[in-house]
Design a protein around this motif. Structure first.
Motif, PDB file in Angstrom:
ATOM      1  N   ILE A  54       2.611  82.747  38.944  1.00  0.00           N
ATOM      2  CA  ILE A  54       3.043  82.871  40.455  1.00  0.00           C
ATOM      3  C   ILE A  54       2.981  81.663  41.333  1.00  0.00           C
ATOM      4  N   ILE A  55       1.524  81.148  41.204  1.00  0.00           N
ATOM      5  CA  ILE A  55       1.472  79.876  42.094  1.00  0.00           C
ATOM      6  C   ILE A  55       2.386  78.957  41.591  1.00  0.00           C
ATOM      7  N   ASP A  56       2.467  78.432  40.377  1.00  0.00           N
ATOM      8  CA  ASP A  56       3.120  77.363  39.787  1.00  0.00           C
ATOM      9  C   ASP A  56       4.648  77.610  40.130  1.00  0.00           C
ATOM     10  N   THR A  57       5.276  78.974  40.071  1.00  0.00           N
ATOM     11  CA  THR A  57       6.562  79.113  40.026  1.00  0.00           C
ATOM     12  C   THR A  57       7.056  78.931  41.985  1.00  0.00           C
ATOM     13  N   ILE A  58       5.979  79.514  42.739  1.00  0.00           N
ATOM     14  CA  ILE A  58       6.304  79.140  44.137  1.00  0.00           C
ATOM     15  C   ILE A  58       6.197  77.761  44.521  1.00  0.00           C
ATOM     16  N   HIS A  59       5.301  77.019  44.005  1.00  0.00           N
ATOM     17  CA  HIS A  59       5.387  75.508  44.105  1.00  0.00           C
ATOM     18  C   HIS A  59       6.398  74.821  43.505  1.00  0.00           C
ATOM     19  N   GLY A  60       6.809  75.002  42.162  1.00  0.00           N
ATOM     20  CA  GLY A  60       8.102  74.611  41.619  1.00  0.00           C
ATOM     21  C   GLY A  60       9.389  75.001  42.404  1.00  0.00           C
ATOM     22  N   CYS A  61       9.484  76.023  43.036  1.00  0.00           N
ATOM     23  CA  CYS A  61      10.713  76.407  43.684  1.00  0.00           C
ATOM     24  C   CYS A  61      10.672  75.643  44.922  1.00  0.00           C
ATOM     25  N   MET A  62       9.591  75.556  45.791  1.00  0.00           N
ATOM     26  CA  MET A  62       9.521  74.819  47.003  1.00  0.00           C
ATOM     27  C   MET A  62       9.873  73.376  46.916  1.00  0.00           C
ATOM     28  N   GLY A  63       9.264  72.645  45.548  1.00  0.00           N
ATOM     29  CA  GLY A  63       9.902  71.480  45.324  1.00  0.00           C
ATOM     30  C   GLY A  63      11.289  71.401  44.839  1.00  0.00           C
ATOM     31  N   ARG A  82      22.038  68.988  39.949  1.00  0.00           N
ATOM     32  CA  ARG A  82      22.127  69.507  38.838  1.00  0.00           C
ATOM     33  C   ARG A  82      21.587  68.466  37.509  1.00  0.00           C
ATOM     34  N   ARG A  83      21.805  67.182  37.836  1.00  0.00           N
ATOM     35  CA  ARG A  83      21.169  66.259  36.899  1.00  0.00           C
ATOM     36  C   ARG A  83      19.911  66.076  36.995  1.00  0.00           C
ATOM     37  N   VAL A  84      19.571  65.983  38.337  1.00  0.00           N
ATOM     38  CA  VAL A  84      18.106  65.907  38.551  1.00  0.00           C
ATOM     39  C   VAL A  84      17.178  66.864  38.001  1.00  0.00           C
ATOM     40  N   ALA A  85      17.800  68.338  38.156  1.00  0.00           N
ATOM     41  CA  ALA A  85      17.286  69.374  38.064  1.00  0.00           C
ATOM     42  C   ALA A  85      17.110  69.559  36.193  1.00  0.00           C
ATOM     43  N   VAL A  86      18.060  69.186  35.604  1.00  0.00           N
ATOM     44  CA  VAL A  86      17.717  69.109  34.080  1.00  0.00           C
ATOM     45  C   VAL A  86      16.658  68.018  33.580  1.00  0.00           C
ATOM     46  N   GLY A  87      16.635  66.781  34.315  1.00  0.00           N
ATOM     47  CA  GLY A  87      15.594  65.934  33.982  1.00  0.00           C
ATOM     48  C   GLY A  87      14.264  66.525  34.305  1.00  0.00           C
ATOM     49  N   VAL A  88      14.147  67.073  35.462  1.00  0.00           N
ATOM     50  CA  VAL A  88      12.622  67.662  35.759  1.00  0.00           C
ATOM     51  C   VAL A  88      12.581  69.051  34.869  1.00  0.00           C
ATOM     52  N   LEU A  89      13.317  69.767  34.224  1.00  0.00           N
ATOM     53  CA  LEU A  89      13.232  70.804  33.280  1.00  0.00           C
ATOM     54  C   LEU A  89      12.620  70.206  32.282  1.00  0.00           C
ATOM     55  N   PHE A  90      13.255  68.829  31.558  1.00  0.00           N
ATOM     56  CA  PHE A  90      12.722  68.474  30.315  1.00  0.00           C
ATOM     57  C   PHE A  90      11.236  68.031  30.709  1.00  0.00           C
ATOM     58  N   LEU A  91      11.129  67.428  31.681  1.00  0.00           N
ATOM     59  CA  LEU A  91       9.752  66.706  31.877  1.00  0.00           C
ATOM     60  C   LEU A  91       8.683  68.057  31.975  1.00  0.00           C
ATOM     61  N   MET A 116       7.732  77.602  28.328  1.00  0.00           N
ATOM     62  CA  MET A 116       9.173  76.909  28.411  1.00  0.00           C
ATOM     63  C   MET A 116      10.106  77.803  29.049  1.00  0.00           C
ATOM     64  N   ILE A 117      10.283  79.083  28.412  1.00  0.00           N
ATOM     65  CA  ILE A 117      11.141  80.078  28.726  1.00  0.00           C
ATOM     66  C   ILE A 117      11.029  80.418  30.221  1.00  0.00           C
ATOM     67  N   MET A 118       9.739  80.432  30.745  1.00  0.00           N
ATOM     68  CA  MET A 118       9.683  80.547  32.200  1.00  0.00           C
ATOM     69  C   MET A 118      10.412  79.467  33.033  1.00  0.00           C
ATOM     70  N   HIS A 119      10.020  78.122  32.388  1.00  0.00           N
ATOM     71  CA  HIS A 119      10.534  76.962  33.149  1.00  0.00           C
ATOM     72  C   HIS A 119      12.059  77.052  32.957  1.00  0.00           C
ATOM     73  N   VAL A 120      12.645  77.511  32.160  1.00  0.00           N
ATOM     74  CA  VAL A 120      14.386  77.668  31.998  1.00  0.00           C
ATOM     75  C   VAL A 120      14.891  78.946  32.988  1.00  0.00           C
ATOM     76  N   ALA A 124      17.100  77.907  35.834  1.00  0.00           N
ATOM     77  CA  ALA A 124      18.524  78.450  36.030  1.00  0.00           C
ATOM     78  C   ALA A 124      18.625  79.130  37.631  1.00  0.00           C
ATOM     79  N   ILE A 125      17.600  79.799  37.867  1.00  0.00           N
ATOM     80  CA  ILE A 125      17.654  80.716  39.199  1.00  0.00           C
ATOM     81  C   ILE A 125      18.058  79.671  40.451  1.00  0.00           C
ATOM     82  N   CYS A 126      17.211  78.497  40.357  1.00  0.00           N
ATOM     83  CA  CYS A 126      17.213  77.493  41.443  1.00  0.00           C
ATOM     84  C   CYS A 126      18.363  76.801  41.334  1.00  0.00           C
ATOM     85  N   VAL A 127      19.078  76.434  40.282  1.00  0.00           N
ATOM     86  CA  VAL A 127      20.159  75.667  40.464  1.00  0.00           C
ATOM     87  C   VAL A 127      21.361  76.563  40.556  1.00  0.00           C
TER      88      VAL A 127
END
Length: 152
Positions: A54-63, A82-91, A116-120, A124-127
């Motif tokens: 929950i905390i990581d998701t909130i922080h990631g979404c705010m970012g 979208r390009r930045v988001a894909v790069g951050v996803l892989f990181l 990793m599924i959580m990250h994807v 997807a939701i953010c983008v």
């Protein structure tokens, strides 16, 4: 020059930012629930406990929202975001791979794959929400009527 311009409607961001965060948290908790039922992670595996996702998701979404707000005013803003988001996803996969290979906290590849599924899912939701619902298009001719408004 085109008759139509596209830009971010800042009023939409007032409800879109919390919606993006809430949708992401709900989706991550759903993935977490599946992970708990499928792989039965060790109770000591903190990344799949209730609080950290929950905390990581909130922080990631705010970012993601802040980066979106910084990028959208440049030309080709949606493509750039979208390009930045894909790069951050892989990181974001790097700590998961390190966690899987080190077996730190009692986790392995199955736990890392669910992370990793959580990250994807959050990506997807953010983008999708930020680029799809924040943009409005206004026709330049619509804002400049060729005759004054009249009821006659």
């Amino acid at each position: 020059m085109s008759d139509e311009s596209t830009h971010v409607d800042s009023r939409r961001m007032l409800w879109l930012a919390p919606l993006t965060i809430a949708a992401s948290v709900v989706a991550v908790l759903a993935v977490r629930e599946v992970a708990i039922r499928v792989i039965h992670p060790s109770p000591g595996f903190a990344p799949l406990a209730l609080g950290p996702p929950i905390i990581d998701t909130i922080h990631g979404c705010m970012g993601a929202i802040l980066v979106f707000a910084m990028i959208v005013f440049s030309p080709e803003s949606v493509r750039t975001y979208r390009r930045v988001a894909v790069g951050v996803l892989f990181l974001s996969f790097i700590p998961d791979v390190l966690l899987a290979t080190s077996h730190d906290m009692g986790g392995g590849w199955s736990e890392a794959l669910f992370l990793m599924i959580m990250h994807v899912v959050v990506w997807a939701i953010c983008v999708t929400l930020l680029t799809g619902l924040s943009m409005t298009s206004h026709s330049e001719t619509a804002t400049k009527p060729d005759r004054p408004l009249s009821i006659l």
